[in-house]
Design a protein around this motif. Structure first.
Motif, PDB file in Angstrom:
ATOM      1  N   ASN B 181       0.869  -1.174   0.000  1.00 14.69           N
ATOM      2  CA  ASN B 181       0.000   0.000   0.000  1.00 14.69           C
ATOM      3  C   ASN B 181       0.910   1.229   0.000  1.00 14.69           C
ATOM      4  O   ASN B 181       0.916   2.013   0.938  1.00 14.69           O
ATOM      5  CB  ASN B 181      -0.877  -0.064   1.260  1.00 14.69           C
ATOM      6  N   ALA B 182       1.687   1.353  -1.069  1.00 15.21           N
ATOM      7  CA  ALA B 182       2.802   2.307  -1.040  1.00 15.21           C
ATOM      8  C   ALA B 182       2.356   3.755  -1.228  1.00 15.21           C
ATOM      9  O   ALA B 182       1.689   4.074  -2.214  1.00 15.21           O
ATOM     10  CB  ALA B 182       3.794   1.929  -2.130  1.00 15.21           C
ATOM     11  N   PRO B 183       2.717   4.630  -0.287  1.00 12.56           N
ATOM     12  CA  PRO B 183       2.343   6.041  -0.423  1.00 12.56           C
ATOM     13  C   PRO B 183       3.050   6.741  -1.584  1.00 12.56           C
ATOM     14  O   PRO B 183       2.511   7.683  -2.151  1.00 12.56           O
ATOM     15  CB  PRO B 183       2.746   6.662   0.918  1.00 12.56           C
ATOM     16  N   CYS B 184       4.232   6.250  -1.953  1.00  5.82           N
ATOM     17  CA  CYS B 184       4.961   6.898  -3.046  1.00  5.82           C
ATOM     18  C   CYS B 184       4.201   6.781  -4.360  1.00  5.82           C
ATOM     19  O   CYS B 184       4.206   7.695  -5.182  1.00  5.82           O
ATOM     20  CB  CYS B 184       6.354   6.294  -3.172  1.00  5.82           C
ATOM     21  N   ILE B 185       3.532   5.644  -4.552  1.00  8.91           N
ATOM     22  CA  ILE B 185       2.793   5.419  -5.796  1.00  8.91           C
ATOM     23  C   ILE B 185       1.637   6.398  -5.899  1.00  8.91           C
ATOM     24  O   ILE B 185       1.370   6.969  -6.951  1.00  8.91           O
ATOM     25  CB  ILE B 185       2.265   3.962  -5.846  1.00  8.91           C
ATOM     26  N   LYS B 186       0.961   6.599  -4.742  1.00 15.29           N
ATOM     27  CA  LYS B 186      -0.190   7.506  -4.745  1.00 15.29           C
ATOM     28  C   LYS B 186       0.243   8.944  -4.968  1.00 15.29           C
ATOM     29  O   LYS B 186      -0.516   9.750  -5.490  1.00 15.29           O
ATOM     30  CB  LYS B 186      -0.929   7.396  -3.417  1.00 15.29           C
ATOM     31  N   ALA B 187       1.461   9.258  -4.531  1.00 17.40           N
ATOM     32  CA  ALA B 187       1.911  10.649  -4.606  1.00 17.40           C
ATOM     33  C   ALA B 187       2.336  11.038  -6.015  1.00 17.40           C
ATOM     34  O   ALA B 187       2.409  12.215  -6.336  1.00 17.40           O
ATOM     35  CB  ALA B 187       3.064  10.869  -3.639  1.00 17.40           C
ATOM     36  N   PRO B 189       2.379  12.224  -9.557  1.00 12.76           N
ATOM     37  CA  PRO B 189       1.383  12.873 -10.410  1.00 12.76           C
ATOM     38  C   PRO B 189       1.416  12.384 -11.859  1.00 12.76           C
ATOM     39  O   PRO B 189       0.487  12.640 -12.609  1.00 12.76           O
ATOM     40  CB  PRO B 189       1.765  14.349 -10.343  1.00 12.76           C
ATOM     41  N   THR B 190       2.464  11.681 -12.267  1.00 11.28           N
ATOM     42  CA  THR B 190       2.546  11.254 -13.662  1.00 11.28           C
ATOM     43  C   THR B 190       2.418   9.741 -13.828  1.00 11.28           C
ATOM     44  O   THR B 190       2.603   9.221 -14.919  1.00 11.28           O
ATOM     45  CB  THR B 190       3.876  11.690 -14.302  1.00 11.28           C
ATOM     46  N   LYS B 191       2.131   9.061 -12.725  1.00 14.15           N
ATOM     47  CA  LYS B 191       2.019   7.591 -12.745  1.00 14.15           C
ATOM     48  C   LYS B 191       3.272   6.933 -13.301  1.00 14.15           C
ATOM     49  O   LYS B 191       3.214   5.964 -14.057  1.00 14.15           O
ATOM     50  CB  LYS B 191       0.781   7.163 -13.522  1.00 14.15           C
ATOM     51  N   ALA B 192       4.387   7.517 -12.924  1.00 13.22           N
ATOM     52  CA  ALA B 192       5.669   6.995 -13.383  1.00 13.22           C
ATOM     53  C   ALA B 192       6.167   5.901 -12.454  1.00 13.22           C
ATOM     54  O   ALA B 192       7.168   5.265 -12.716  1.00 13.22           O
ATOM     55  CB  ALA B 192       6.697   8.116 -13.449  1.00 13.22           C
ATOM     56  N   THR B 193       5.485   5.670 -11.347  1.00 12.01           N
ATOM     57  CA  THR B 193       5.896   4.623 -10.415  1.00 12.01           C
ATOM     58  C   THR B 193       4.682   3.792 -10.032  1.00 12.01           C
ATOM     59  O   THR B 193       3.586   4.325  -9.878  1.00 12.01           O
ATOM     60  CB  THR B 193       6.612   5.227  -9.187  1.00 12.01           C
ATOM     61  N   TRP B 194       4.873   2.492  -9.956  1.00 11.69           N
ATOM     62  CA  TRP B 194       3.754   1.594  -9.665  1.00 11.69           C
ATOM     63  C   TRP B 194       4.273   0.291  -9.071  1.00 11.69           C
ATOM     64  O   TRP B 194       5.479   0.044  -9.071  1.00 11.69           O
ATOM     65  CB  TRP B 194       2.948   1.305 -10.935  1.00 11.69           C
ATOM     66  N   CYS B 214       7.177  11.625  -4.374  1.00  8.32           N
ATOM     67  CA  CYS B 214       7.288  10.264  -3.851  1.00  8.32           C
ATOM     68  C   CYS B 214       8.325  10.201  -2.733  1.00  8.32           C
ATOM     69  O   CYS B 214       8.151   9.511  -1.739  1.00  8.32           O
ATOM     70  CB  CYS B 214       7.667   9.299  -4.970  1.00  8.32           C
ATOM     71  N   MET B 215       9.380  10.970  -2.923  1.00  4.58           N
ATOM     72  CA  MET B 215      10.444  11.013  -1.920  1.00  4.58           C
ATOM     73  C   MET B 215       9.887  11.559  -0.598  1.00  4.58           C
ATOM     74  O   MET B 215      10.184  11.060   0.478  1.00  4.58           O
ATOM     75  CB  MET B 215      11.560  11.914  -2.432  1.00  4.58           C
ATOM     76  N   ALA B 216       9.042  12.592  -0.731  1.00  4.09           N
ATOM     77  CA  ALA B 216       8.436  13.196   0.462  1.00  4.09           C
ATOM     78  C   ALA B 216       7.425  12.250   1.087  1.00  4.09           C
ATOM     79  O   ALA B 216       7.247  12.226   2.305  1.00  4.09           O
ATOM     80  CB  ALA B 216       7.766  14.517   0.083  1.00  4.09           C
TER      81      ALA B 216
END
Lengths: 207, 320
Positions: B181-187, B189-194, B214-216
Motif C-alpha cells: 500500500n505504497a504512499p509513493c505510488i499515490k503521490a 502525479p505522472t504515474k511513473a511509479t507503480w 514520492c520522496m516526500a
C-alpha cells in the motif's frame, strides 16, 4: 472526499500525513493486505519452473537431511580443504622434527568453545580414520556433511539453517535449493566472525 | 483490499482508457521530422557528432508510451533501441531485458538484526549491480549502527566508518520496503511509479518528471534523486540490465531499490542478499509455503518497521 485526495496529485501533497493514516486504518480494518495474501497462499510454488535458475559451477552434494519433505543440496567442503585427503600424511610413517610444525598443523589456532569447554582436535576429527569427522557417539561423518556434527551442540542454529533463517542460499532463490554448508561461512577452528573495516561508507543523511 | 482496488481503478480509468490518438499522431509526425533532420545532419549543419541513426532512435524514444501502456512488441522495440543507443552513445554492449513478472510470485525480504555485523558488503554490491551514481555516492541501502535498547534508525549512526561489529551495538539495514500500500505510488502525479504484480515497486525513468513527491511521501527514506547526470565508470558498468531496473538513469529522475528486478525475475537473489557474508538477508517468494522467507515469517519473531502507518511493507526484521 477521500477520492478527491487520491485523484489529485497536487492536493495530495498537502495531505500526505492524513492520507497515509487513513489508508492505514483502511488496511487494518479490512484485515487485508500482504499478510492476508500470505496466509491464503498454501500451494507450493514450483521453483524449477524458472528455467534461468540453473545449477552453479560450484561443487555441491545432496544433503543427508530432508527439508519440507524434499531434498536439498549443500556446498561441498572437501574440495576446499587444501590438504585433503588427510590419510596421505596420517600414516604409520615417522615425522621428522624439522617437518613437525607443518605436519602437526601448528598454523591452526583453535578458538572454539569457551573456558573449560574449549575443543580439542579429536572431539570433531575421527581419531582412527583422519579422512572423516566423528560425532560424540563415534559415528563417522563426512567432511561434506559437517552440519551433522555441528548440529550436535548448535542444534538451534541447525534447526534455523534447515528452515532457511540461518545461513543462506547460494545465488538463486529459485531452482533446486542449494545452501551453504556450516563451514562455507564459519572456520570450524575459529567459528566466530571477525571484526573488520566495512566495505564502504555512507554520506550523512542531510547531504 | 480497498486501496488496491482504487489504485486499480485509477490505472484503468486514467491510463488505459485514454488512448491518446494525439500522441500517436505526434509520433508519426516525429518520425517524419527525424527523417527531415537526418537530412540536415547529412548536410553537415549539426556539429554534435550525432549520427543519423542516433538522432532517429532518440526521436522515437522521446515519443514512446508509459511502460505499462506498451504492447509486448513496443516493449521489445524500446529495449532494442536503448541497447543500440548505449552502443552508439557510450560504446557499451548492454543486454536489456523486459522480463515480465512471474506468475504466483510475490517477493518479500527479511533482515536478521541479530546476525548483521555492519560489514556493508551489501551496499557495495548494490552500487555495482544497479549502476548507481559514483559521483554523489548514491546508495539504495543504508546500514544503521544502533544502540541496544533503540529501534528507531534515526537514533542510530548511518555514517559509521570504523571496525565493525562494535560491542553492544546492532546493525539495521533500511532500503525500499516495496509496500503493498505504497504512499509513493499515490503521490506520483505522472504515474511513473507503480507496483508490479510480483510486488516490486518500480519507476519508469522516462515518465518521471523529478517532482520528488514520492520522496516526500515515503516514510522509509527509500527513494533517491539524481541531482546530476549519474556517472558510472565504463569498466564497472553492469551490462545486464532491465528496463525497470538498473538501466541508465538521467539527471532529474527518481530511482530506488527494485529488489534487483534484473536478477530476481531470473530466479537469482538480489545483489545485497547474494553479497551478504553473514546470511542476514533472506529473500524469496511469499506465496510459496516452502520458501525460506515463509519459514522466517512462521518460525521467527518478526516485526515491520513503522507498521502502524499501514503501508504494508514486504520487508521484515527478525531475530535469532
Amino acid at each position: 472526499m477521500k477520492k478527491i485526495f487520491l485523484r489529485s496529485g497536487l492536493l495530495f501533497l498537502c495531505f500526505v500525513p492524513g492520507t497515509v493514516l487513513m489508508s492505514g486504518v483502511a488496511v487494518m480494518a479490512s484485515g487485508g493486505g500482504v499478510m492476508d495474501r500470505i496466509h491464503h497462499a498454501d500451494e507450493p510454488f514450483d521453483t524449477m519452473e524458472i528455467d534461468t535458475a540453473y545449477q552453479l559451477p560450484v561443487k555441491t552434494v545432496r544433503a543427508k537431511e530432508s527439508w519440507k519433505g524434499g531434498s536439498f543440496r549443500v556446498l561441498a567442503r572437501k574440495d576446499s580443504i587444501t590438504r585433503y585427503r588427510c590419510s596421505v600424511c596420517h600414516t604409520d610413517k615417522k615425522v621428522l622434527v624439522k617437518d613437525a610444525v607443518l605436519f602437526t598443523h601448528g598454523d591452526i589456532v583453535i578458538n572454539h568453545g569457551e573456558g573449560d569447554n574449549e575443543l580439542a582436535c579429536i572431539q570433531c576429527h575421527d581419531e582412527d580414520d583422519r579422512d572423516f569427522l566423528s560425532d560424540s557417539s563415534g559415528k563417522k561423518i563426512d567432511f561434506d556433511h559437517s552440519y551433522q556434527l555441528c548440529g550436535q551442540c548448535h542444534f538451534r542454529q541447525k534447526r534455523d539453517w534447515l528452515g532457511g533463517a540461518h545461513g543462506k542460499r547460494d545465488a538463486y532463490w529459485a531452482g533446486e535449493r542449494v545452501i551453504r554448508n556450516c563451514t562455507t561461512c564459519h572456520s570450524p577452528h575459529s567459528p566466530a566472525f571477525k571484526t573488520k573495516m566495512p566495505e564502504t561508507y555512507s554520506l550523512p543523511l542531510d547531504q | 483490499m480497498d486501496s488496491r482496488k482504487k489504485e486499480g481503478q485509477m490505472k484503468t480509468n486514467d491510463i488505459l482508457e485514454k488512448k491518446s490518438t494525439r500522441r500517436s499522431f505526434i509520433k508519426k509526425l516525429s518520425i517524419a521530422a527525424a527523417a527531415g533532420s537526418a537530412g540536415l545532419v547529412a548536410g553537415g549543419c549539426v556539429s554534435t557528432g550525432e549520427t543519423t541513426e542516433e538522432m532517429g532512435l532518440k526521436w522515437e524514444e522521446y515519443f514512446k508510451k508509459n511502460y505499462r501502456m506498451m504492447t509486448d512488441k513496443e516493449k521489445d522495440e524500446t529495449v532494442a533501441r536503448l541497447e543500440k543507443l548505449a552502443k552508439l552513445q557510450d560504446d557499451v554492449n548492454i543486454q536489456m531485458s523486459n522480463q515480465e513478472p512471474r506468475e504466483k510470485v510475490l517477493f518479500g525480504y527479511a533482515f536478521n538484526i541479530s546476525r548483521c555485523k555492519g560489514y556493508m558488503d551489501c551496499v557495495e554490491a548494490c552500487v555495482k549491480e544497479n549502476n548507481l551514481d559514483r559521483n554523489s555516492k548514491t546508495q539504495y541501502i543504508r546500514i544503521f549502527e544502533m544502540d541496544s535498547g533503540q529501534q528507531d534508525p534515526t537514533s542510530g549512526d548511518g555514517k559509521y566508518h570504523h571496525e565493525v561489529p562494535v560491542e553492544n551495538k546492532y546493525y539495521m539495514g533500511i532500503q525500499c520496503f516495496h509496500c503493498e500500500n505504497a504512499p509513493c505510488i499515490k503521490a506520483c502525479p505522472t504515474k511513473a511509479t507503480w507496483r508490479e504484480p510480483d510486488g516490486i515497486v518500480v519507476v519508469d525513468y522516462d515518465w518521471c518528471i523529478g517532482c520528488r513527491y514520492c520522496m516526500a511521501a515515503c516514510p522509509f527514506w527509500g527513494r533517491r534523486f539524481n541531482w546530476g547526470e549519474p556517472e558510472v565508470p565504463k569498466e564497472e558498468l553492469n551490462t545486464k540490465q532491465h528496463y525497470l531496473g538498473n538501466r541508465k538513469r538521467m539527471k532529474g529522475v527518481m530511482e530506488k531499490c527494485t529488489f534487483c528486478v534484473q536478477r530476481t525475475r531470473q530466479g537469482k537473489l538480489p545483489a545485497c542478499a547474494d553479497a551478504c557474508p553473514t546470511g542476514s538477508r533472506v529473500f524469496g517468494n511469499l506465496l510459496d509455503p516452502n520458501s525460506e522467507i515463509r519459514y522466517v515469517l512462521k518460525h521467527k519473531k518478526v516485526f515491520r518497521f513503522k507498521e502502524e502507518l499501514g503501508t504494508d511493507p514486504k520487508f521484515w526484521y527478525f531475530m535469532d
